[in-house]
Write an enzyme that holds these catalytic residues in place. Sequence first.
Site, PDB file in Angstrom:
ATOM      1  N   ARG A  76       0.853  -1.181  -0.096  1.00  0.00           N
ATOM      2  CA  ARG A  76       0.029   0.168   0.058  1.00  0.00           C
ATOM      3  C   ARG A  76       0.759   1.302  -0.115  1.00  0.00           C
ATOM      4  O   ARG A  76       0.344   2.314  -0.479  1.00  0.00           O
ATOM      5  CB  ARG A  76      -1.089   0.175   1.239  1.00  0.00           C
ATOM      6  N   TYR A 129     -18.190  19.418 -11.223  1.00  0.00           N
ATOM      7  CA  TYR A 129     -18.579  18.217 -11.454  1.00  0.00           C
ATOM      8  C   TYR A 129     -19.539  17.784 -10.137  1.00  0.00           C
ATOM      9  O   TYR A 129     -19.447  17.874  -9.240  1.00  0.00           O
ATOM     10  CB  TYR A 129     -17.281  17.128 -11.576  1.00  0.00           C
ATOM     11  N   ASP A 185      -9.705  20.596 -10.778  1.00  0.00           N
ATOM     12  CA  ASP A 185      -9.984  19.481 -11.528  1.00  0.00           C
ATOM     13  C   ASP A 185      -9.647  19.808 -13.029  1.00  0.00           C
ATOM     14  O   ASP A 185     -10.359  20.483 -13.780  1.00  0.00           O
ATOM     15  CB  ASP A 185     -11.457  19.194 -11.400  1.00  0.00           C
ATOM     16  N   LYS A 194     -10.580   8.592 -17.416  1.00  0.00           N
ATOM     17  CA  LYS A 194     -10.858   9.314 -18.822  1.00  0.00           C
ATOM     18  C   LYS A 194     -10.072   9.308 -19.579  1.00  0.00           C
ATOM     19  O   LYS A 194      -9.280   8.262 -20.242  1.00  0.00           O
ATOM     20  CB  LYS A 194     -11.284  10.794 -18.332  1.00  0.00           C
TER      21      LYS A 194
HETATM   22  C1  PLP Z   1     -14.629  16.398 -14.728  1.00  0.00           C
HETATM   23  C2  PLP Z   1     -14.474  15.194 -13.771  1.00  0.00           C
HETATM   24  N1  PLP Z   1     -13.992  14.721 -12.790  1.00  0.00           N
HETATM   25  C3  PLP Z   1     -13.931  13.711 -11.814  1.00  0.00           C
HETATM   26  C4  PLP Z   1     -14.662  12.709 -12.453  1.00  0.00           C
HETATM   27  C5  PLP Z   1     -14.803  11.532 -11.606  1.00  0.00           C
HETATM   28  O1  PLP Z   1     -14.011  10.543 -11.894  1.00  0.00           O
HETATM   29  P1  PLP Z   1     -14.127   9.040 -11.541  1.00  0.00           P
HETATM   30  O2  PLP Z   1     -15.465   8.550 -12.430  1.00  0.00           O
HETATM   31  O3  PLP Z   1     -12.931   8.178 -12.051  1.00  0.00           O
HETATM   32  O4  PLP Z   1     -14.477   8.804  -9.991  1.00  0.00           O
HETATM   33  C6  PLP Z   1     -15.314  12.677 -13.673  1.00  0.00           C
HETATM   34  C7  PLP Z   1     -16.101  11.597 -14.132  1.00  0.00           C
HETATM   35  O5  PLP Z   1     -16.948  11.588 -15.156  1.00  0.00           O
HETATM   36  C8  PLP Z   1     -15.227  13.875 -14.350  1.00  0.00           C
HETATM   37  O6  PLP Z   1     -15.934  14.025 -15.344  1.00  0.00           O
END
Ligand code: PLP
Length: 321
Positions: free
Chosen positions: A58, A113, A185, A210
């Site tokens: 870990r 988000y 983000d 993504k």
């Molecule tokens: C802009 C953005 N941030 C964070 C996330 C979260 O990612 P995860 O699905 O890997 O938790 C997403 C997922 O769609 C996203 O579009």
Amino acid sequence: MTKKIKAPIKPDTRLVTSGRDPQANHGFVNPPVYHASTLLYPTAEDQVAHRARYNYGRRGTPTSEALEDALRELDGETCAGVALLPSGLAAIAAALIAVARSGDHVLVPDSVYRPTRNFCNGVFKRLGVETTYYDPVIGADIAKSFRANTRAVFVEAPGSQSFEMQDIPAIAKVAHDRKAIVMMDNTWATPLYFRAFDRGVDMQIQAGTKYIGGHSDIMFGCVSANAATLPALKDTVYSMGLCVGPDDMYLALRGLRTLGVRLARHYQSGLRVARWLEQRPEVLRVLHPALETDTGHDIWKRDFTGASGLFSIVLKPASEP
Ligand SMILES: Cc1ncc(COP(=O)(O)O)c(C=O)c1O
């Protein structure tokens, strides 16, 4: 002797060569995938001598180190280190928890988000952290929303689904003048198209699920941090026992190798589809910052070097069939 001129390494080259050390792996190009928890040593002395580097799965393996190195190199010199998380949302939550304490206040864009908002309204509220949602296009006027206890400003550009662009350098200046941390983000642009640390961001989050993964087959997130924020980030991630499975780490590293060419195609194809949609009679507006008609286009052009494939549209009202 003629002086050798070292050409700067271009991002695409860096993506292919970073996070690997073939000579340490019998010449094999890529790092091995360590499925690992406990380590065994022949003697107690041996354990003491080696535990500083690896002491439990870990806490890090050669696989996680390779991925962290590759991500850090991509972010440039201001990035002091990277934490690997089991999803993008886990990365967002870890970064927020690392920064804010009970009694603190954070500023989050209204276009964030949705699960980030849920985290702030749920877990953060329970932990005694208050959130104010601000207009994502507010720019330097965000100063008016600051309080004495404002600990961090979260930014995300473009906004999820509504695609507003944010003036991140202006927001960062206001935040830093008030000793607040800026976290972003940066899933949409990735460090290839938005150099977050060069624009005043202290902690950069990516949903590696993504574009880094790129094939819809991993769950992964990461937070890159500058020197000031890295210790709290690492401590939070370790303390919460957060880590990523070895196969997903390996696939994230493999995804990075082709990130440059995939994003270039996303940019090109996305814009082509966006321009086509602009001509459609059913479409009221196309929300894509790389379009000249977009309200955030000037900021995009100033701060970003490309666009990924995600954008949205507003349809004209239609009567029920
Ligand atoms: C802009 C953005 N941030 C964070 C996330 C979260 O990612 P995860 O699905 O890997 O938790 C997403 C997922 O769609 C996203 O579009």
